[in-house]
Design a protein around this motif. Structure first.
Motif, mmCIF file in Angstrom:
data_model
loop_
_atom_site.group_PDB
_atom_site.id
_atom_site.type_symbol
_atom_site.label_atom_id
_atom_site.label_comp_id
_atom_site.label_asym_id
_atom_site.label_seq_id
_atom_site.Cartn_x
_atom_site.Cartn_y
_atom_site.Cartn_z
ATOM 1 N N TRP A 1 6.833 -16.198 -18.651
ATOM 2 C CA TRP A 1 7.651 -15.121 -19.213
ATOM 3 C C TRP A 1 6.777 -14.132 -19.971
ATOM 4 N N TYR A 2 7.110 -12.854 -19.846
ATOM 5 C CA TYR A 2 6.544 -11.821 -20.714
ATOM 6 C C TYR A 2 7.418 -11.691 -21.957
ATOM 7 N N VAL A 3 6.774 -11.525 -23.103
ATOM 8 C CA VAL A 3 7.463 -11.180 -24.341
ATOM 9 C C VAL A 3 7.142 -9.716 -24.629
ATOM 10 N N ILE A 4 8.162 -8.870 -24.653
ATOM 11 C CA ILE A 4 7.971 -7.418 -24.749
ATOM 12 C C ILE A 4 8.427 -6.931 -26.118
ATOM 13 N N ASP A 5 7.548 -6.277 -26.854
ATOM 14 C CA ASP A 5 7.918 -5.707 -28.148
ATOM 15 C C ASP A 5 8.877 -4.542 -27.932
ATOM 16 N N THR A 6 10.064 -4.654 -28.500
ATOM 17 C CA THR A 6 11.078 -3.615 -28.317
ATOM 18 C C THR A 6 11.759 -3.285 -29.650
ATOM 19 N N PRO A 7 11.015 -2.828 -30.641
ATOM 20 C CA PRO A 7 11.624 -2.501 -31.936
ATOM 21 C C PRO A 7 12.520 -1.263 -31.836
ATOM 22 N N GLY A 8 13.224 -1.012 -32.922
ATOM 23 C CA GLY A 8 14.126 0.142 -32.986
ATOM 24 C C GLY A 8 15.456 -0.290 -33.561
ATOM 25 N N HIS A 9 16.076 -1.270 -32.915
ATOM 26 C CA HIS A 9 17.281 -1.878 -33.482
ATOM 27 C C HIS A 9 16.902 -2.741 -34.684
ATOM 28 N N ALA A 10 15.818 -3.469 -34.555
ATOM 29 C CA ALA A 10 15.254 -4.271 -35.643
ATOM 30 C C ALA A 10 13.744 -4.215 -35.524
ATOM 31 N N HIS A 11 13.064 -4.360 -36.652
ATOM 32 C CA HIS A 11 11.609 -4.199 -36.658
ATOM 33 C C HIS A 11 10.897 -5.293 -35.869
ATOM 34 N N ASP A 12 11.563 -6.446 -35.681
ATOM 35 C CA ASP A 12 10.922 -7.595 -35.036
ATOM 36 C C ASP A 12 11.468 -7.852 -33.637
ATOM 37 N N HIS A 13 12.175 -6.904 -33.071
ATOM 38 C CA HIS A 13 12.919 -7.134 -31.827
ATOM 39 C C HIS A 13 12.003 -7.382 -30.628
ATOM 40 N N LYS A 14 12.393 -8.377 -29.802
ATOM 41 C CA LYS A 14 11.670 -8.716 -28.579
ATOM 42 C C LYS A 14 12.644 -8.780 -27.399
ATOM 43 N N ALA A 15 12.124 -8.495 -26.206
ATOM 44 C CA ALA A 15 12.844 -8.759 -24.968
ATOM 45 C C ALA A 15 12.026 -9.763 -24.166
#
Length: 269
Positions: A134-148
């Motif tokens: 699995w890739y862990v993708i940094d996706t902040p914006g909604h929360a500072h620590d958000h991941k997809a």
């Protein structure tokens, strides 16, 4: 305050899920937990613990991956830690705060319950499940620590709160529209076929839906900046672009508001 709590369980393309919902005074909030290939993705809320604990007890998993620290996604993590003894992973930005009693506004405590402290490990850039990487993708914006999370074997993308809906009309005070735009642009550089959202569930034509959301936010950003250049202040821009009032704005005492969309764009542009 009377709260109506319900849940729906099911399976979609090899992914088991539970969708829990809380309703009160015209406000309805929901959240999903997913189990796939030995991975539990988010744990649901403490307020719905009777529903999510049954799902957790029945699910077959040996690790937990949390998209972000918000209480509707981490509310039953302490239960997992106590009963399952499996590793729980979250962004390293939130490990310390998750070890403390959560502190957030009363209305969120009423809807989502009081998230208990739990221990978590730092989320790596990739991880292995039973049959996939699995890739862990940094996706902040909604929360500072958000991941997809992207399952490379199946092409299934778990987006946490990155998607939710295509045409965002109001956000939390801490959210950043420009940062969400950057996160959407990054996610769309990956190859994926299916999208599982933690509030919308399975998203039909997921890539197209994310592309449409990105286009909408880019256009919205342009509109906000154009109105600002014409001399309109933030509250006037908000009234012009978002004339509808939503019950949750009053209910949350302004923590959820369309105005935050406008101010985040103006502050960061």
């Amino acid at each position: 305050m009377l709260l109506k709590k319900t849940s729906t369980a099911g399976e979609k393309n090899g992914v088991s899920y539970l969708n829990g919902e809380v309703k009160s005074q015209g406000v309805a909030l929901n959240v999903y937990s997913y189990a796939v290939d030995g991975v539990l993705i988010d744990t649901g809320s403490q307020s719905l613990h009777k529903h999510f604990e049954r799902f957790i007890d029945a699910a077959d998993f040996d690790q937990v991956r949390l998209t972000h620290f918000h209480e509707d996604h981490t509310g039953c993590a302490a239960y997992v830690e106590k009963t399952k003894h499996v590793p729980i992973y979250i962004s390293d930005k939130s490990i310390d705060s998750c070890m403390q009693q959560a502190n957030y506004p009363l209305y969120r405590q009423l809807f989502w319950g009081k998230r208990k402290p739990f221990h978590a490990l730092a989320m790596p850039e990739t991880f292995e499940s039973r049959n996939a990487t699995w890739y862990v993708i940094d996706t902040p914006g909604h929360a500072h620590d958000h991941k997809a999370f992207l399952n490379q074997e199946t092409g299934q993308l778990f987006t946490g709160d990155l998607y939710v809906n295509e045409r965002t009309k109001l956000v939390l005070a801490e959210e950043s529209i420009p940062t969400i735009i950057q996160s959407l642009e990054l996610v769309l550089t990956y190859d994926f076929q299916e999208v599982f959202c933690n509030h919308r569930g399975f998203v039909e034509e997921g890539r197209l839906a994310l592309e449409r959301k990105l286009d909408y936010l880019l256009g919205l950003q342009q509109d906000v900046l154009a109105l600002h250049q014409q001399g309109n202040p933030a509250d006037s821009i908000c009234r012009q672009l978002f004339p509808k009032q939503y019950p949750i704005t009053k209910f949350s005492e302004g923590e959820w508001d369309s105005l935050h969309i406008v101010t985040s764009i103006l502050q960061e542009s």
